[in-house]
Each structure stands twice: as C-alpha cells, then as structure tokens.
Scaffold this active site. Sequence first.
Site, PDB file in Angstrom:
ATOM      1  N   LYS A 121       0.844  -1.208   0.000  1.00 14.31           N
ATOM      2  CA  LYS A 121       0.000   0.000   0.000  1.00 14.31           C
ATOM      3  C   LYS A 121       0.877   1.255   0.000  1.00 14.31           C
ATOM      4  O   LYS A 121       0.560   2.234  -0.677  1.00 14.31           O
ATOM      5  CB  LYS A 121      -0.955  -0.024   1.209  1.00 14.31           C
ATOM      6  CG  LYS A 121      -2.067  -1.058   1.021  1.00 14.31           C
ATOM      7  CD  LYS A 121      -2.868  -1.355   2.283  1.00 14.31           C
ATOM      8  CE  LYS A 121      -3.838  -2.502   2.027  1.00 14.31           C
ATOM      9  NZ  LYS A 121      -4.564  -2.949   3.215  1.00 14.31           N
TER      10      LYS A 121
ATOM     11  N   GLN B 157      -4.821  -1.630   9.473  1.00 10.51           N
ATOM     12  CA  GLN B 157      -4.712  -2.944   8.841  1.00 10.51           C
ATOM     13  C   GLN B 157      -5.348  -4.017   9.734  1.00 10.51           C
ATOM     14  O   GLN B 157      -5.059  -4.091  10.926  1.00 10.51           O
ATOM     15  CB  GLN B 157      -3.222  -3.266   8.583  1.00 10.51           C
ATOM     16  CG  GLN B 157      -2.986  -4.573   7.851  1.00 10.51           C
ATOM     17  CD  GLN B 157      -3.523  -4.569   6.424  1.00 10.51           C
ATOM     18  OE1 GLN B 157      -3.422  -3.573   5.710  1.00 10.51           O
ATOM     19  NE2 GLN B 157      -4.117  -5.674   6.006  1.00 10.51           N
TER      20      GLN B 157
ATOM     21  N   ASP C  20     -10.882   3.092   4.263  1.00 10.50           N
ATOM     22  CA  ASP C  20     -11.362   1.713   4.088  1.00 10.50           C
ATOM     23  C   ASP C  20     -12.889   1.666   4.010  1.00 10.50           C
ATOM     24  O   ASP C  20     -13.463   0.637   3.657  1.00 10.50           O
ATOM     25  CB  ASP C  20     -10.890   0.834   5.255  1.00 10.50           C
ATOM     26  CG  ASP C  20      -9.633   0.054   4.905  1.00 10.50           C
ATOM     27  OD1 ASP C  20      -9.390  -0.179   3.705  1.00 10.50           O
ATOM     28  OD2 ASP C  20      -8.903  -0.330   5.835  1.00 10.50           O
TER      29      ASP C  20
END
Length: 286
Positions: free
Chosen positions: A50, A94, A117
């Site tokens: 990422k 994460q 997200d």
Amino acid sequence: MPATMIDGKALALEVRAEVAADVAAFGAPVCLATVLVGDDPASHVYVGSKHKASNEAGIDSRDHRYPADTPESEILDLLAELNADEGVDGILVQLPLPEHMDEPTVLRAVDPAKDVDGFHPLNAGLLYLGEPFLTPATPSGVMVMLAEHRVELKGKEAVVIGRSEIVGKPMAMMLLAEHATVTICHSRTADLKEHARRADVLVAAVGREGLVTADMVKPGAVVIDVAMNRNAAGKLVGDVDPAVSEVAGLMTPVPGGVGPMTIAMLLRNTLTAAQHRRSRVAASGP
Ligand code: NAP
C-alpha cells in the site's frame, strides 16, 4: 467457448495512473497513514504494498507499526492524533488486529472523513442510504470492473456469496444501487446452488477453494471471484473452480483479478478524502 477473463492487473494500472494524474492536479500534498499492530507477515506485506502504490501515485504515506502487545488505548490515542493532524488525509487500520483489541472500537475511532477503508458505521450507513462517500475498496473495485466491461446490472439477478462487512454486504449494496435484484448467501443458506444458478452476476467472497463449481453457474454468467486462498500446495486460489470458465461468459482470474483493484481503489479513496476535506475547508471560509 471459454469465458473472457477480466484483466484486473491492467485495469488497476489504469486506475492508478488516473489517480496519479488527479493527485498531481490536486496541487497539494495528499497523505495516507497506515496503522499496523502485530507481526502477521501477510499484513506487513499488504501494508508495504500500500505504501509503494501510494508513493507511485504521488501520495505521501506514514507508516505506524506497533508490537502485538500494544494496549488498545495507545492505538486509540494514535488515531486521535492522526484524526486531528491536518497533514493526514486518509487513515487505514490494517486488519486483523490482535485478539485483545476490539475491532469495532478501533475502527470507529477513525474520523469518518479520513476512513479510506469505508468501514466506519457512518460510511457504511451512507452506502446503505444510497449516498456513498468512502466505500470499501474491494467491492468498489468490482464495480469498476463491471462498468469497464459494460455489464448490464439493471433488472439482472445478482447473487453475492458472503456477508462480511468488508466485502459481501457493501458489494450487495453497490449492486442494489445499480438496480440489480440482489440475493445475499452465507454459511446458513439452505440451497446455495439453487441461488447461484439464478445469477446473471455471481460474486464469490467466502474464502473456500472450489466452493463455486461449474454446475452452480448459469451459462454466460459474469463470475467475480473475490477470494484469496492459499491451497495445500501454497498456491493462491479463489473460491471458483477453474472449470467454471467453460460455463461463464466473463470472469475474474485469481490472482490478477479483484486483488490488484483493491489497492487502486484505496488510492482513489485517499484522494477523495483529501478533496472532500479541502472542499469542507473552502466552504467554511477563511
Ligand atoms: P469473512 O469475513 O470470513 O466472510 C466469509 C463469508 O462467507 C461469511 O459471510 C460466511 O458466512 C460465508 N461463508 C462461509 N462458508 C460458506 C459456505 N459454505 N457457503 C456460503 N457462504 C459461506 O471473509 P471476507 O473478509 O469477506 O473475505 C472473503 C474472501 O475474500 C477471503 O478469501 C478473503 O481473503 C478475500 N478478500 C479478498 C480481497 C481482495 O482484495 N481480493 C479483499 C478482502 C477479502 P457467515 O456470515 O454465515 O459466517
């Protein structure tokens, strides 16, 4: 005739190039902060990718990694700092988090305006209401793939296998927003095959190799395989049996299908968050 394969890698590169051009045109730094707790090797690889992809798109990144035994309160304090930091546009926590942490508590501590997200209840709620803002990257990537291949969704039967907050539920909402008739299947669904066979668009997001077999697929259907499973031989495979390619009209491979799109959509979300924050600041005046 075997199914046409969707090239997720090529499409992801296109999206990433578009994001890079838009970041350059934005005229101000765009920054993604990631938070990783623990030593799960896959998570470290994902976060590394990422950052690499962000930097290639001209997005700055900040990397916060903590040992597995970090108290939850320390992560909540970090998120409060990142929320308040004007230099940070997007925040990504994460998953999975270590067992001693309450995932909903941590995810809800992210400012919804920086929630790249799309997991915060506010963003999930906006998607549910048909007013999407920051939406989960994986199903968003699937929608881009379907649009790119001009898959008609209006009035079509869409069946989503899996009902997670990350993939299945938002996927169903996005298909519904495009006027598909949506069925969500899960581990308690009585006759999965019967539902799947009705699908013009079938999305598998379970995590079980070979779950979707050729006899479960309507001839000519679009089959999207979201799953990423390591099989006994250590190979990356999806939920869809390769023999489905003899029945489907259009399908995604694993690897090289949905996976690459996810990072591309995360970058898009980071820029969307930056643009939104700028317009909010502009609206509030000097
Ligand atoms: P998850 O949270 O474990 O959810 C799996 C879903 O599958 C659950 O809703 C579960 O039902 C359902 N399920 C389990 N067994 C089933 C069965 N036999 N028949 C029908 N449904 C069944 O997983 P997830 O996070 O959504 O991820 C799903 C897959 O996508 C995984 O392989 C993951 O690695 C992959 N993934 C890929 C990407 C990407 O970028 N390509 C991103 C995210 C996830 P219940 O709700 O009843 O338990």
